[in-house]
Design a protein around this motif. Sequence first.
Motif, PDB file in Angstrom:
ATOM      1  N   GLU A  44      58.285  49.455  68.615  1.00  0.00           N
ATOM      2  CA  GLU A  44      58.831  48.588  69.666  1.00  0.00           C
ATOM      3  C   GLU A  44      58.555  49.158  71.055  1.00  0.00           C
ATOM      4  OE1 GLU A  44      61.021  47.472  66.007  1.00  0.00           O
ATOM      5  OE2 GLU A  44      60.509  49.381  66.903  1.00  0.00           O
ATOM      6  N   PHE A  45      58.780  50.450  71.210  1.00  0.00           N
ATOM      7  CA  PHE A  45      58.545  51.085  72.499  1.00  0.00           C
ATOM      8  C   PHE A  45      57.061  51.045  72.848  1.00  0.00           C
ATOM      9  CE2 PHE A  45      58.356  54.916  75.307  1.00  0.00           C
ATOM     10  CZ  PHE A  45      59.178  54.432  76.311  1.00  0.00           C
ATOM     11  N   SER A  48      56.013  47.506  73.733  1.00  0.00           N
ATOM     12  CA  SER A  48      56.572  47.082  75.018  1.00  0.00           C
ATOM     13  C   SER A  48      55.865  47.745  76.199  1.00  0.00           C
ATOM     14  CB  SER A  48      58.062  47.406  75.075  1.00  0.00           C
ATOM     15  OG  SER A  48      58.764  46.675  74.112  1.00  0.00           O
ATOM     16  N   THR A  49      55.466  48.987  76.031  1.00  0.00           N
ATOM     17  CA  THR A  49      54.822  49.710  77.135  1.00  0.00           C
ATOM     18  C   THR A  49      53.322  49.454  77.206  1.00  0.00           C
ATOM     19  OG1 THR A  49      54.565  51.687  75.760  1.00  0.00           O
ATOM     20  CG2 THR A  49      56.515  51.576  77.186  1.00  0.00           C
ATOM     21  N   PHE A  50      52.715  49.078  76.092  1.00  0.00           N
ATOM     22  CA  PHE A  50      51.256  48.949  76.048  1.00  0.00           C
ATOM     23  C   PHE A  50      50.689  48.032  77.136  1.00  0.00           C
ATOM     24  CE2 PHE A  50      47.348  46.910  74.623  1.00  0.00           C
ATOM     25  CZ  PHE A  50      46.529  48.015  74.483  1.00  0.00           C
ATOM     26  N   PRO A  51      51.160  46.791  77.274  1.00  0.00           N
ATOM     27  CA  PRO A  51      50.550  45.926  78.301  1.00  0.00           C
ATOM     28  C   PRO A  51      50.778  46.439  79.722  1.00  0.00           C
ATOM     29  CG  PRO A  51      52.408  44.804  77.254  1.00  0.00           C
ATOM     30  CD  PRO A  51      52.187  46.084  76.510  1.00  0.00           C
ATOM     31  N   SER A  93      67.867  52.729  76.909  1.00  0.00           N
ATOM     32  CA  SER A  93      69.075  53.559  77.002  1.00  0.00           C
ATOM     33  C   SER A  93      70.276  52.850  76.404  1.00  0.00           C
ATOM     34  CB  SER A  93      69.389  53.883  78.458  1.00  0.00           C
ATOM     35  OG  SER A  93      68.491  54.824  78.958  1.00  0.00           O
ATOM     36  N   ARG A  94      70.338  51.552  76.601  1.00  0.00           N
ATOM     37  CA  ARG A  94      71.467  50.773  76.094  1.00  0.00           C
ATOM     38  C   ARG A  94      71.335  50.460  74.606  1.00  0.00           C
ATOM     39  NH1 ARG A  94      70.289  48.254  80.878  1.00  0.00           N
ATOM     40  NH2 ARG A  94      69.332  46.494  79.842  1.00  0.00           N
ATOM     41  N   ASN A  95      70.114  50.462  74.095  1.00  0.00           N
ATOM     42  CA  ASN A  95      69.893  50.080  72.701  1.00  0.00           C
ATOM     43  C   ASN A  95      68.991  51.103  72.021  1.00  0.00           C
ATOM     44  OD1 ASN A  95      69.522  48.799  70.273  1.00  0.00           O
ATOM     45  ND2 ASN A  95      68.267  47.142  71.084  1.00  0.00           N
ATOM     46  N   ARG A  96      69.577  52.125  71.439  1.00  0.00           N
ATOM     47  CA  ARG A  96      68.804  53.208  70.822  1.00  0.00           C
ATOM     48  C   ARG A  96      68.025  52.734  69.588  1.00  0.00           C
ATOM     49  NH1 ARG A  96      68.848  58.002  73.761  1.00  0.00           N
ATOM     50  NH2 ARG A  96      70.237  57.495  75.452  1.00  0.00           N
ATOM     51  N   ALA A  97      68.410  51.612  68.999  1.00  0.00           N
ATOM     52  CA  ALA A  97      67.659  51.087  67.861  1.00  0.00           C
ATOM     53  C   ALA A  97      66.234  50.734  68.278  1.00  0.00           C
ATOM     54  CB  ALA A  97      68.358  49.853  67.284  1.00  0.00           C
ATOM     55  N   PHE A  98      66.063  50.524  69.566  1.00  0.00           N
ATOM     56  CA  PHE A  98      64.745  50.251  70.138  1.00  0.00           C
ATOM     57  C   PHE A  98      63.759  51.362  69.793  1.00  0.00           C
ATOM     58  CE2 PHE A  98      61.829  50.195  73.815  1.00  0.00           C
ATOM     59  CZ  PHE A  98      61.470  48.866  73.825  1.00  0.00           C
ATOM     60  N   PHE A  99      64.284  52.564  69.595  1.00  0.00           N
ATOM     61  CA  PHE A  99      63.443  53.730  69.346  1.00  0.00           C
ATOM     62  C   PHE A  99      63.210  54.028  67.872  1.00  0.00           C
ATOM     63  CE2 PHE A  99      64.873  54.939  73.662  1.00  0.00           C
ATOM     64  CZ  PHE A  99      63.625  55.088  74.224  1.00  0.00           C
ATOM     65  N   LYS A 100      63.678  53.197  66.997  1.00  0.00           N
ATOM     66  CA  LYS A 100      63.458  53.487  65.581  1.00  0.00           C
ATOM     67  C   LYS A 100      61.965  53.590  65.303  1.00  0.00           C
ATOM     68  CE  LYS A 100      67.437  51.741  63.154  1.00  0.00           C
ATOM     69  NZ  LYS A 100      67.904  50.739  62.199  1.00  0.00           N
ATOM     70  N   SER A 101      61.579  54.663  64.685  1.00  0.00           N
ATOM     71  CA  SER A 101      60.168  54.845  64.349  1.00  0.00           C
ATOM     72  C   SER A 101      59.872  54.138  63.037  1.00  0.00           C
ATOM     73  CB  SER A 101      59.830  56.337  64.229  1.00  0.00           C
ATOM     74  OG  SER A 101      60.415  56.864  63.066  1.00  0.00           O
ATOM     75  N   GLN A 102      58.607  53.949  62.811  1.00  0.00           N
ATOM     76  CA  GLN A 102      58.171  53.332  61.559  1.00  0.00           C
ATOM     77  C   GLN A 102      58.654  54.155  60.364  1.00  0.00           C
ATOM     78  OE1 GLN A 102      57.552  50.378  62.342  1.00  0.00           O
ATOM     79  NE2 GLN A 102      55.429  50.099  61.810  1.00  0.00           N
ATOM     80  N   ALA A 103      58.645  55.465  60.501  1.00  0.00           N
ATOM     81  CA  ALA A 103      59.015  56.355  59.397  1.00  0.00           C
ATOM     82  C   ALA A 103      60.481  56.177  59.020  1.00  0.00           C
ATOM     83  CB  ALA A 103      58.742  57.799  59.771  1.00  0.00           C
ATOM     84  N   THR A 104      61.361  55.951  59.997  1.00  0.00           N
ATOM     85  CA  THR A 104      62.782  55.847  59.690  1.00  0.00           C
ATOM     86  C   THR A 104      63.138  54.490  59.100  1.00  0.00           C
ATOM     87  OG1 THR A 104      63.326  55.129  61.935  1.00  0.00           O
ATOM     88  CG2 THR A 104      63.467  57.496  61.470  1.00  0.00           C
ATOM     89  N   ARG A 105      62.260  53.517  59.198  1.00  0.00           N
ATOM     90  CA  ARG A 105      62.548  52.188  58.659  1.00  0.00           C
ATOM     91  C   ARG A 105      62.099  52.026  57.212  1.00  0.00           C
ATOM     92  NH1 ARG A 105      59.858  48.938  63.035  1.00  0.00           N
ATOM     93  NH2 ARG A 105      60.382  50.446  64.578  1.00  0.00           N
ATOM     94  N   GLN A 106      61.281  52.916  56.741  1.00  0.00           N
ATOM     95  CA  GLN A 106      60.724  52.760  55.392  1.00  0.00           C
ATOM     96  C   GLN A 106      61.616  53.369  54.335  1.00  0.00           C
ATOM     97  OE1 GLN A 106      56.781  54.327  55.703  1.00  0.00           O
ATOM     98  NE2 GLN A 106      56.086  52.627  56.931  1.00  0.00           N
TER      99      GLN A 106
END
Length: 106
Positions: A44-45, A48-51, A93-106
């Motif tokens: 997600e991060f 969001s930052t890529f463009p 900062s308000r939504n730390r779930a935004f930072f979930k990595s692919q590894a933590t979701r599997q």
Amino acid sequence: MEEFLQRQLDLLNSFICEYKDGILPLNLFIQRMEGIVAAVDSAEFRDSTFPILLSMEQINADAIDNSRKLTDSEKDIINKSMVELEQLGDAASRNRAFFKSQATRQ
């Protein structure tokens, strides 16, 4: 992990301030931002930052390739990009779930 993510957000804000204050050149700012994105390892991060970073990189590359300074319109685009990155950092900062990595979701 919470401390690590906060450190990355603090770095993001610090780099933005350093660029705005004329301390950090655009090329180095982009490189450091890419480092933050890689360190965070969040789809997600990254998505969001890529463009935002791509636009900045294209402007920077053209200026470097043509050995020139940024035009006023390019500076405006870069400044808008900085605002977008600040807003993204605030949202993260308000939504730390935004930072979930692919590894933590599997």
